[in-house]
Design an enzyme around this catalytic site. Structure first.
Site, short mmCIF file in Angstrom:
data_model
loop_
_atom_site.label_atom_id
_atom_site.label_comp_id
_atom_site.label_asym_id
_atom_site.label_seq_id
_atom_site.Cartn_x
_atom_site.Cartn_y
_atom_site.Cartn_z
N LYS A 171 0.86 -1.19 0.00
CA LYS A 171 0.00 0.00 0.00
C LYS A 171 0.89 1.24 0.00
O LYS A 171 1.48 1.60 1.01
CB LYS A 171 -0.91 0.03 1.23
CG LYS A 171 -2.03 1.04 1.05
CD LYS A 171 -2.54 1.60 2.34
CE LYS A 171 -1.73 2.72 2.89
NZ LYS A 171 -1.55 3.90 2.02
N GLU A 244 8.78 0.88 11.51
CA GLU A 244 9.89 1.82 11.28
C GLU A 244 9.30 3.21 11.36
O GLU A 244 8.58 3.64 10.45
CB GLU A 244 10.52 1.57 9.90
CG GLU A 244 11.20 0.23 9.75
CD GLU A 244 12.46 0.09 10.59
OE1 GLU A 244 12.93 1.09 11.17
OE2 GLU A 244 12.97 -1.03 10.68
N CYS A 278 13.67 10.00 7.63
CA CYS A 278 13.55 9.63 9.04
C CYS A 278 14.92 9.71 9.72
O CYS A 278 15.04 10.12 10.85
CB CYS A 278 12.97 8.23 9.17
SG CYS A 278 13.86 7.00 8.21
N GLU A 373 10.01 15.86 15.76
CA GLU A 373 10.62 15.53 14.47
C GLU A 373 10.15 16.54 13.42
O GLU A 373 8.96 16.69 13.20
CB GLU A 373 10.17 14.13 14.03
CG GLU A 373 10.70 13.77 12.66
CD GLU A 373 10.15 12.48 12.09
OE1 GLU A 373 8.94 12.22 12.24
OE2 GLU A 373 10.93 11.74 11.47
P1 NAD Z 1 2.21 8.41 7.94
O1 NAD Z 1 2.34 7.69 9.21
O2 NAD Z 1 1.25 9.51 7.82
O3 NAD Z 1 1.79 7.39 6.76
C1 NAD Z 1 2.57 6.25 6.44
C2 NAD Z 1 1.68 5.25 5.72
O4 NAD Z 1 0.69 4.76 6.62
C3 NAD Z 1 0.91 5.81 4.52
O5 NAD Z 1 0.89 4.83 3.49
C4 NAD Z 1 -0.47 6.03 5.11
O6 NAD Z 1 -1.50 6.00 4.13
C5 NAD Z 1 -0.61 4.87 6.06
N1 NAD Z 1 -1.57 5.06 7.16
C6 NAD Z 1 -2.06 6.23 7.64
N2 NAD Z 1 -2.88 5.99 8.69
C7 NAD Z 1 -2.89 4.64 8.88
C8 NAD Z 1 -3.53 3.79 9.83
N3 NAD Z 1 -4.33 4.27 10.79
N4 NAD Z 1 -3.30 2.47 9.73
C9 NAD Z 1 -2.48 1.98 8.78
N5 NAD Z 1 -1.85 2.73 7.86
C10 NAD Z 1 -2.05 4.05 7.91
O7 NAD Z 1 3.69 8.85 7.55
P2 NAD Z 1 4.14 9.77 6.33
O8 NAD Z 1 3.71 11.15 6.63
O9 NAD Z 1 3.74 9.12 5.03
O10 NAD Z 1 5.74 9.65 6.44
C11 NAD Z 1 6.48 10.47 7.28
C12 NAD Z 1 6.83 9.76 8.57
O11 NAD Z 1 7.41 8.50 8.29
C13 NAD Z 1 7.86 10.49 9.40
O12 NAD Z 1 7.50 10.48 10.75
C14 NAD Z 1 9.12 9.68 9.19
O13 NAD Z 1 10.09 9.80 10.20
C15 NAD Z 1 8.59 8.31 9.08
N6 NAD Z 1 9.53 7.45 8.37
C16 NAD Z 1 10.21 6.51 9.09
C17 NAD Z 1 11.15 5.71 8.45
C18 NAD Z 1 11.93 4.67 9.20
O14 NAD Z 1 12.52 3.80 8.56
N7 NAD Z 1 11.98 4.69 10.51
C19 NAD Z 1 11.39 5.88 7.10
C20 NAD Z 1 10.68 6.86 6.41
C21 NAD Z 1 9.73 7.63 7.06
#
Ligand code: NAD
Length: 469
Positions: A171, A244, A278, A373
């Site tokens: 997804k 992650e 991240c 962050e």
């Molecule tokens: P997000 O949490 O908003 O969304 C991530 C994914 O989860 C998207 O595909 C979204 O549609 C889905 N999603 C949203 N709500 C959900 C729910 N309730 N249940 C299941 N899935 C759901 O994150 P983002 O804004 O897309 O990305 C930025 C964040 O990701 C930052 O906090 C960043 O640090 C983190 N990130 C972490 C890593 C890592 O490896 N630790 C890598 C990249 C990004």
């Protein structure tokens, strides 16, 4: 290649144009780039059903077949790299050079996992019994991906899931589905129906997957807040989880460094992908002896940085990826003058979600610019005197993803790195990832790891096979 390509979801080996369409915005100009299918709850059920049906045959397929499939997907990415890079740049905003990193790392990670060994280990073999440790696949994996590295992060999950014998649903993020959908179109004939499914959504499909009894594991990359929601909804069916999550990485810069040599590295590692990583440097702790000089050198880097549209070869830094994130960064920027001195950037402009690389000096903890962050190009420069104090301040965070130490004394650097409360600790580098080195978060930055053997094992369950003699 034209922007009027008609995108398809991949469900049960079929390319599905979808009953609903959704717009995808180009963050460099805020215009609609194109439309793509938007999965409905019925599509989700069909995809889960297909993945479940495909699982026994894929699980029991010879390892060699799974290996060849991963190499074939990797070949496909390499052969179509130019097109995929263009979609990544158009939907994500990053410069083409950054997109090229995704299209080279994605096949590399797939090939790495293709060659992994999952044969049983003998734990005991004597006159009484023979005990073996086997690693079994879990079943259906949901791979939930964020918008900062759309293609490569999907492949981080696809590689270990498939080689371990699981089937998979990917997804993508609602704002960056295109490169992943193109990949699905390219590989539809390479994988057996149902083994890989790709579901683009408008933001509603994630919770359908995490609460679903037909999904055995969720591999989620995203924010800490969403990670908590994923963990809550996984409880009912005890889905296995890899999370992650967010990070607020500190870099501790000692005053023995060569300021002119280190400043460009620190800047690049803080602002890569316009600060939307991240594991980028988010808080810079700089020792007093070099504080002023380092602030000046970093500000010069910021002033020289070339912002713009990712397809322009001159561009070094693209826009922030989406409006929500842009507004969140704007709100933080408004607070900057209350907490410190802005010595570079500080402005946003459009059309497009552009934020100038921003540096704030003479700032301390206790405000969101340092404590939270920031997923955008805004970084804090904090002064410290004593090394123990710097370590304590770096560790005083709910996050624990990465951290780094910068010094000419490698022995001291390693000692400090080992005291950081983070999943990765680097000396004289940051965000240094490789397929054979596990990465994951401590504290609220996550649970579990990706990459390496430890990352592969997250897609398996241990089965102890014990035979009495
Ligand atoms: P997000 O949490 O908003 O969304 C991530 C994914 O989860 C998207 O595909 C979204 O549609 C889905 N999603 C949203 N709500 C959900 C729910 N309730 N249940 C299941 N899935 C759901 O994150 P983002 O804004 O897309 O990305 C930025 C964040 O990701 C930052 O906090 C960043 O640090 C983190 N990130 C972490 C890593 C890592 O490896 N630790 C890598 C990249 C990004």
């Amino acid at each position: 290649m034209q922007n009027n390509h008609k995108f398809h979801a991949l469900i049960n080996g079929e390319l599905v144009s979808g009953t609903q369409q959704m717009p995808v915005i180009n963050p460099s100009n805020e215009e609609i780039l194109t439309y793509c299918p938007q999965a409905t709850p019925e599509d989700v059920e069909r995809a889960i059903g297909a993945a479940r049906k495909a699982w026994p045959a894929w699980r029991d397929a010879p390892m060699e077949q799974r290996r060849q499939t991963l190499h074939a997907i990797a070949d496909c990415i390499e052969e179509n790299a130019e097109e995929l890079q263009r979609w990544i740049t158009l939907e994500q905003g990053k410069p083409l050079a950054g997109a090229a990193v995704e299209t080279s790392q994605a096949p590399a990670i797939l090939r790495y996992f293709a060659e992994m060994d999952l044969s049983p280990r003998t734990l005991q073999d004597d006159e009484r019994q023979r005990a073996e440790l086997h690693r079994r696949p879990l079943g259906v994996v949901a791979a939930i991906v964020p918008w900062n590295f759309p293609l490569v992060m999907a492949c981080y999950k696809l590689g270990p899931a498939l080689i371990a014998g699981n089937t998979c649903l990917i997804k993508p993020s609602p704002t960056t589905p295109l490169a992943t959908l193109r990949l699905g179109e390219m590989i539809a004939d390479l994988v057996p129906p149902g083994v890989v499914n790709i579901l683009p959504d408008g933001g509603d499909v994630g919770p359908l997957l995490t609460g679903h009894a037909g999904i055995n594991k969720v591999s989620f990359t995203g924010s800490t807040a969403t990670g908590r929601a994923v963990m809550r909804s996984a409880a009912d069916s005890l889905q296995r989880l890899t999370l992650e999550l967010g990070g607020n990485d500190a870099a501790i810069v000692l005053d023995d460094v060569d300021v002119d040599a280190v400043a460009p590295q620190l800047f690049a590692l803080a602002f890569v992908n316009s600060g939307q990583v991240c594991m980028s440097i988010k808080r810079l702790y700089i020792q007093s002896g070099i504080y002023d000089r380092m602030c000046d050198a970093l500000a010069e880097q910021a002033r020289d940085a070339k912002l713009g549209e990712g397809l322009d070869p001159e561009t070094q830094y693209g826009p922030v990826q989406n409006r929500q994130q842009f507004e969140a960064v704007q709100k933080l920027l408004e607070q900057a003058p209350q907490h410190g001195r802005v010595i570079a950037g500080g402005n946003t402009y459009g059309p497009g979600y552009f934020v100038e690389p921003t540096l704030i000096r003479d700032i301390e903890e206790g405000n969101p610019l340092v404590d939270e962050e920031i997923f955008g190009p805004v970084r804090s420069l904090l002064r410290f005197d004593d090394i123990d104090e710097a370590i304590a301040r770096a560790n005083n965070s709910p996050y624990g993803l990465g951290g780094s130490v910068w010094t000419q004394d490698l022995t001291l650097g390693k000692q400090i790195a080992c005291r950081l409360e983070s999943g990765s600790a680097w000396v004289n580098q940051h965000f240094a990832m490789a397929p054979h080195i596990p990465f994951g978060g401590h504290k609220q930055s996550g649970i579990g790891v990706e990459f390496a053997e430890a990352g592969l094992h997250e897609y398996t369950a241990i089965q102890s096979v014990v035979i009495a003699k």
